[in-house]
Design an enzyme around this catalytic site. Sequence first.
Site, PDB file in Angstrom:
ATOM      1  N   CYS A  89      -3.614  17.343  13.170  1.00 33.36           N
ATOM      2  CA  CYS A  89      -4.042  17.761  11.858  1.00 33.36           C
ATOM      3  C   CYS A  89      -4.655  18.964  12.263  1.00 33.36           C
ATOM      4  CB  CYS A  89      -5.378  16.793  11.676  1.00 33.36           C
ATOM      5  SG  CYS A  89      -6.557  17.562  10.766  1.00 33.36           S
ATOM      6  N   HIS A 105     -23.975  21.404  10.969  1.00 36.66           N
ATOM      7  CA  HIS A 105     -24.498  22.293  11.843  1.00 36.66           C
ATOM      8  C   HIS A 105     -26.014  22.599  12.081  1.00 36.66           C
ATOM      9  CE1 HIS A 105     -20.030  23.943  10.201  1.00 36.66           C
ATOM     10  NE2 HIS A 105     -19.694  23.337  11.599  1.00 36.66           N
ATOM     11  N   HIS A 133     -23.339  23.859   7.428  1.00 33.39           N
ATOM     12  CA  HIS A 133     -23.234  23.082   6.803  1.00 33.39           C
ATOM     13  C   HIS A 133     -24.943  21.954   7.187  1.00 33.39           C
ATOM     14  CE1 HIS A 133     -20.998  20.001   9.328  1.00 33.39           C
ATOM     15  NE2 HIS A 133     -20.091  21.087   8.976  1.00 33.39           N
ATOM     16  N   LYS A 158     -19.811  11.086   3.985  1.00 30.65           N
ATOM     17  CA  LYS A 158     -19.819  12.111   4.612  1.00 30.65           C
ATOM     18  C   LYS A 158     -20.268  13.109   3.007  1.00 30.65           C
ATOM     19  CE  LYS A 158     -17.163  14.511   7.527  1.00 30.65           C
ATOM     20  NZ  LYS A 158     -16.177  14.054   8.643  1.00 30.65           N
ATOM     21  N   CYS A 170      -8.896  19.065  12.727  1.00 31.66           N
ATOM     22  CA  CYS A 170      -9.652  18.973  13.854  1.00 31.66           C
ATOM     23  C   CYS A 170      -8.248  19.933  14.811  1.00 31.66           C
ATOM     24  CB  CYS A 170      -8.919  17.302  14.340  1.00 31.66           C
ATOM     25  SG  CYS A 170      -9.190  15.897  13.797  1.00 31.66           S
ATOM     26  N   HIS A 206     -10.557  13.427   9.180  1.00 31.11           N
ATOM     27  CA  HIS A 206     -10.593  14.668   7.601  1.00 31.11           C
ATOM     28  C   HIS A 206      -9.848  13.802   6.185  1.00 31.11           C
ATOM     29  CE1 HIS A 206     -11.515  17.538  10.782  1.00 31.11           C
ATOM     30  NE2 HIS A 206     -12.460  17.387   9.605  1.00 31.11           N
ATOM     31  N   LYS A 216     -17.515  19.459  -0.254  1.00 35.09           N
ATOM     32  CA  LYS A 216     -17.808  20.140  -1.225  1.00 35.09           C
ATOM     33  C   LYS A 216     -16.661  19.475  -2.454  1.00 35.09           C
ATOM     34  CE  LYS A 216     -18.011  24.422   0.177  1.00 35.09           C
ATOM     35  NZ  LYS A 216     -17.446  24.581   0.768  1.00 35.09           N
ATOM     36  N   CYS A 246      -4.901  11.840   8.870  1.00 32.34           N
ATOM     37  CA  CYS A 246      -6.587  12.060   9.829  1.00 32.34           C
ATOM     38  C   CYS A 246      -7.119  10.418  10.117  1.00 32.34           C
ATOM     39  CB  CYS A 246      -6.338  13.393  10.136  1.00 32.34           C
ATOM     40  SG  CYS A 246      -8.171  13.043  10.536  1.00 32.34           S
TER      41      CYS A 246
HETATM   42  N1  MSP Z   1     -14.729  23.669  16.896  1.00 29.75           N
HETATM   43  C1  MSP Z   1     -15.367  22.751  17.576  1.00 29.75           C
HETATM   44  C2  MSP Z   1     -16.490  22.192  18.693  1.00 29.75           C
HETATM   45  C3  MSP Z   1     -15.722  23.508  20.121  1.00 29.75           C
HETATM   46  S1  MSP Z   1     -16.900  22.656  21.292  1.00 29.75           S
HETATM   47  C4  MSP Z   1     -16.150  23.518  22.620  1.00 29.75           C
HETATM   48  C5  MSP Z   1     -16.150  22.166  16.282  1.00 29.75           C
HETATM   49  N2  MSP Z   1     -16.770  23.096  15.064  1.00 29.75           N
HETATM   50  S2  MSP Z   1     -17.347  21.906  14.168  1.00 29.75           S
HETATM   51  O1  MSP Z   1     -17.656  23.080  13.287  1.00 29.75           O
HETATM   52  O2  MSP Z   1     -16.251  21.366  13.568  1.00 29.75           O
HETATM   53  O3  MSP Z   1     -18.620  21.109  14.671  1.00 29.75           O
HETATM   54  C6  MSP Z   1     -19.640  21.433  15.275  1.00 29.75           C
HETATM   55  C7  MSP Z   1     -20.661  20.419  16.103  1.00 29.75           C
HETATM   56  O4  MSP Z   1     -20.887  20.357  14.392  1.00 29.75           O
HETATM   57  C8  MSP Z   1     -19.660  19.693  15.699  1.00 29.75           C
HETATM   58  O5  MSP Z   1     -20.884  18.754  17.436  1.00 29.75           O
HETATM   59  C9  MSP Z   1     -19.638  18.429  14.464  1.00 29.75           C
HETATM   60  O6  MSP Z   1     -20.118  16.982  15.454  1.00 29.75           O
HETATM   61  C10 MSP Z   1     -20.912  18.554  14.380  1.00 29.75           C
HETATM   62  N3  MSP Z   1     -21.157  17.984  13.176  1.00 29.75           N
HETATM   63  C11 MSP Z   1     -20.101  18.623  11.946  1.00 29.75           C
HETATM   64  N4  MSP Z   1     -20.465  17.540  10.848  1.00 29.75           N
HETATM   65  C12 MSP Z   1     -20.807  16.706  11.359  1.00 29.75           C
HETATM   66  C13 MSP Z   1     -22.104  16.026  10.279  1.00 29.75           C
HETATM   67  N5  MSP Z   1     -22.140  15.931   9.119  1.00 29.75           N
HETATM   68  N6  MSP Z   1     -23.558  15.862  11.026  1.00 29.75           N
HETATM   69  C14 MSP Z   1     -23.596  16.240  11.830  1.00 29.75           C
HETATM   70  N7  MSP Z   1     -23.131  17.260  13.213  1.00 29.75           N
HETATM   71  C15 MSP Z   1     -21.456  17.083  12.516  1.00 29.75           C
HETATM   72  O7  MSP Z   1     -15.722  20.751  16.206  1.00 29.75           O
END
Ligand code: MSP
Length: 667
Positions: free
Chosen positions: A128, A23, A20, A295, A131, A148, A298, A145
Amino acid sequence: MTAQRFYITTAIDYPNSVPHMGHAYEKVVADFYARVARLRGIETHFLIGLDEHGQKIQEAADKAGMGPQQFVDDKAAVFRALYEKLGISHDDFIRTSEPRHHQFARDLYERVRDAGDIYKDFYEGEYCISCERFYTISELVDGKCPIHERPTTIIKEESYFFRLGKYRDQVRAHIEAHPEFIHPDERRREILSRLQEEVRDLSISRSTFDWGIPLPDDPAHVLYVWFDALANYYSALLRPRDLTEKFWPADCHVIGKDILWFHTMIWPAILLSAGYELPRQVYVHGFILDKDGRKMAKHLGNVVDPMQVIEDYSVDVLRYYFLRSFSSGKDGKFALADLEERYNSELGNDLGNLILRVAKLVQTRLGGRVRVGDNPEFRERLAPEKTVAAFLAHVDDREHNRALEVVWDYVRAVNTYINDRAPWRLADGEELTSVLAAGVEALRVIAHLTSSAMPEIARSMAATLGFALGPLDALAAPCECEVRPSQPLFPRRESSAPAAVAAAPAAGDGDPFAKLEIRVGHIVEARPHPDADQLFVLSVDLGEGEPRSICAGLRAHLKAEDLSGRAVAVLANLKPAVLRGVPSEGMVLATDRRDGAVVPVDPGAAPIGELITVEGIETQPKKKLSKSHFEKVPLAIEKGVVVYRGRPLRTTVGSLTCDAEDGAPVR
Ligand code: MSP
């Protein structure tokens, strides 16, 4: 930054669903820093990847009716495709299900165990799954949580524990001694305050499911997904080629604010226990929210798909928007209306038009060839050293949005320079050549400084203007540029904007053009101003009964008889003024004709008094418009007609015309 190597990582994503905006944002931010490091000639290693183990992934795979490996393989292809589209320049992509990672994660566990930091116990707590972590009761919000907002589950199981609490003081001391370790400072303070409290030991194994890395000494348990995941930053350096010597410790872990604790307490504690050096910095970005500050999710129907934005605009437009619009370290709202506005003004208008104007003039006036690098005009008027230094200083402070602001200040300064020197008015000769060479050389600087944010655009600039993109060091080298015809890099978008843009506030709202009242007028009479050599005093009929008195600086190239009877476009709501004793109630819009003469633009046969408009903008004229407001509304010539940000100004019979060069400003 003086280091000659730079190792930068991002969080590795959970591939339980599709990637998304969050990421995408994080990878673009990290990519910017990696690219700037390379631009400075620093040997760079940039790592991204996927966090493929754990209960959440196993459940998602079950739901999809697939084995977890097959499931993550499929998802990995989707993540990789997005990152390729986004132009992420990673050197390695780690997946935690890879053997190279398993091997190191087990080693790491053994090192920690051998240091006496692992013991077996029972764990009971609120977990959770989203998380992949336990929460204490006090951390829950309404029993749910806090991230979430979903109910947690009570889990009780036998587990191995890591003596995290033992490292609290050491980690705190490290953070206190290294202010740069956590950026921004707000996050550093958050962690330091949390480290005032007790830090409990961490359960690091699970035995109720098996999608993970089995403990080498008790394969009934798999390694807790966070212990496993954090190890990626080091495991990826070991194989296929051992790069640890060169690149460990990492210079910058780029992560989101929700996983701060894992990176600034747990990861340092594991490294201390295992005897590895600590990373130099954890850079924490904020969250991308929807346009109303919620946030993206979906079920809220507010998700904007990054792939769709790339398709609708272009990858570099999305990258630019991420880097420029969202303040470093802060949450920000993703609004397509905002992106569209930056597209039109900063990209299309400020940068795009500058490129088109300069390229066109070099082609038409200099036969497409120009030499840059040893031009005194450039050094005197557009010296770039301060801009480059300020850009790099902001990069070192991890303030990428500021770094880009500095570049755009320079873009604007170059636009002003071109307007001042008005090359379209100069005769062939040395002066013309040196003004245009200065423009091309300034664009060479701009291309280099934007290349980390917008690599494709920078490449197109280089291709159009005929210079090479190289390291910053090589920026001053003289070169012969061959300028090729160029397509607009930021073509005007038709109103087939995506739905979300159409839903944005009515187009006219807030658009500076809306405040302008431009009307068709006929000059009844023109006489020289009694007291100012440059000015005519015009009497202009705007269909109001009485003609208006308007002073116009048109005397350099026109005679009174050239003007009488002529149709003109008048800015009718300009605050009235008295110019050397003569009242002036408006302004006649004029531009520099191809032959250098300043002449009024021509509204053709449009009826007297008619309002001149731009499609999509509802005119809501201000009563007494200031000159400075008008100056902020960029009107220019494009293909012989007057345009506002690429859109023609219209009457009921057509557009406003003038035989002037593309890009000539209308004032
Ligand atoms: N798998 C763990 C990270 C492990 S690092 C050793 C994780 N994954 S995640 O897919 O949930 O998130 C990946 C990254 O995307 C994280 O740094 C998280 O903060 C970031 N983001 C997830 N949603 C976000 C937004 N809406 N906005 C900006 N970044 C956010 O956490």
